[in-house]
Enzyme design. Structure first.
Site, mmCIF file in Angstrom:
data_model
loop_
_atom_site.group_PDB
_atom_site.id
_atom_site.type_symbol
_atom_site.label_atom_id
_atom_site.label_comp_id
_atom_site.label_asym_id
_atom_site.label_seq_id
_atom_site.Cartn_x
_atom_site.Cartn_y
_atom_site.Cartn_z
ATOM 1 C CB THR A 159 120.489 -17.298 21.397
ATOM 2 O OG1 THR A 159 120.645 -16.021 22.039
ATOM 3 C CG2 THR A 159 119.991 -17.109 19.968
ATOM 4 N N GLY A 160 120.830 -19.290 23.871
ATOM 5 C CA GLY A 160 121.338 -19.520 25.225
ATOM 6 C C GLY A 160 120.224 -19.814 26.206
ATOM 7 C CB SER A 161 116.843 -20.734 25.804
ATOM 8 O OG SER A 161 116.904 -21.429 24.583
ATOM 9 N N GLY A 214 119.230 -20.483 33.113
ATOM 10 C CA GLY A 214 119.211 -19.079 33.484
ATOM 11 C C GLY A 214 118.104 -18.254 32.865
ATOM 12 N N GLY A 242 117.679 -17.265 29.809
ATOM 13 C CA GLY A 242 117.175 -17.803 28.554
ATOM 14 C C GLY A 242 116.148 -18.896 28.769
ATOM 15 C CE1 TYR A 250 128.175 -9.565 30.003
ATOM 16 C CE2 TYR A 250 128.156 -8.114 31.916
ATOM 17 C CZ TYR A 250 127.503 -8.995 31.063
ATOM 18 O OH TYR A 250 126.177 -9.288 31.275
#
Length: 266
Positions: free
Chosen positions: A13-15, A18, A20, A155
């Site tokens: 996910t989120g690839s 960065g 990912g 966070y």
């Protein structure tokens, strides 16, 4: 070394950028079929095209994981090419808000993005892994989970939740052939971090060249024992290990890749 990932299918996910992206690229280079996920179709497609050009296998999954419908759509796209054996929960967001700036609404949104989004995928994909008797679930956490700073408390807390849920999941999956672990990066030199260092360097008198800036920042700002910050590929390598059959005896663990930023004796 063959890490025996050929034929395995991984959703990262989120690839689309960065950590990912680096993880998706390395998994593909090691033989896995990779599902590249993000919300921006153009960026996701660019990563998929690059993997395919390099000889790897990759598919697109577009969707926002903060809703059930979005998670359903991502899972459907991921499963369209075959069963998902490896889930890397990397997607998330962060900022540098202080306690005074991080309102309860910001806390709630950050938790939804950084924690619940991963839970949605775990609940949709892990039962299928359990049925097949093999699977890997990897959370991208961080040292701030156990040694938080005064800033960005919301966070920090979501990282702690990621670490905690990974251990709980490992206990739930005992004896199933499915493992659950965490990779905990230190400061990693993504484009955003590089830009931040360049912006704050003059105020700290860290020098002109980026080599000087990084060396000073890794000594004065976020100290570690290596004297530099990590590279995305170093996090990707840790994920590849935990995703492989060589890590079958590793579950409920946190693999720190932080240059010694977090120091412990256990």
């Amino acid at each position: 070394m063959d890490v025996q990932l050929t034929g395995r299918r991984a959703l990262v996910t989120g690839s689309s950028a960065g950590l990912g992206e680096a993880t998706a690229r390395m998994l593909a280079a090691e033989g896995a079929d990779v599902v590249v996920h993000g919300r921006d179709e153009a960026r996701v497609t660019a990563v998929v095209d690059a993997i395919r050009t390099s000889g790897g296998r990759a598919d697109v999954a577009i969707g926002d994981l903060v809703t059930d419908d979005g998670a359903d759509a991502v899972v459907a796209q991921a499963l369209a090419g075959g069963p998902v054996d490896i889930l890397v929960n990397n997607a998330g967001s962060y900022d540098y808000l202080s306690w005074a700036e991080a309102t309860p609404a910001v806390w709630a949104t950050t938790y939804e993005v950084n924690v619940i989004s991963g839970v949605r995928l775990i609940q949709r994909l892990v039962p299928l892994m359990r049925e097949r008797g093999w699977g890997r679930v990897i959370q991208i956490g961080g040292g701030l989970a156990i040694q938080p700073m005064a800033v960005q408390p919301h966070y920090n807390a979501t990282l702690a939740a990621r670490h905690n849920l990974a251990v709980s999941l490992a206990r739930e999956l005992a004896g199933s052939g499915v493992t659950s672990n965490v990779v905990a990066p230190g400061v990693i030199l993504t484009d955003a971090v590089r830009d931040l260092l360049v912006d704050i360097a003059p105020a700290h008198e860290w020098g002109e060249s980026f080599e000087e800036i990084e060396r000073h920042a890794a000594t004065e700002w976020v100290p570690n024992d290596v004297g530099r910050f990590g590279r995305p590929e170093e996090i990707a390598a840790a994920v590849v290990y935990l995703a492989s059959p060589f890590a079958a005896y590793v579950s409920g663990a946190t693999l720190r890749v932080d240059g010694g930023t977090i120091r412990s004796v256990h």
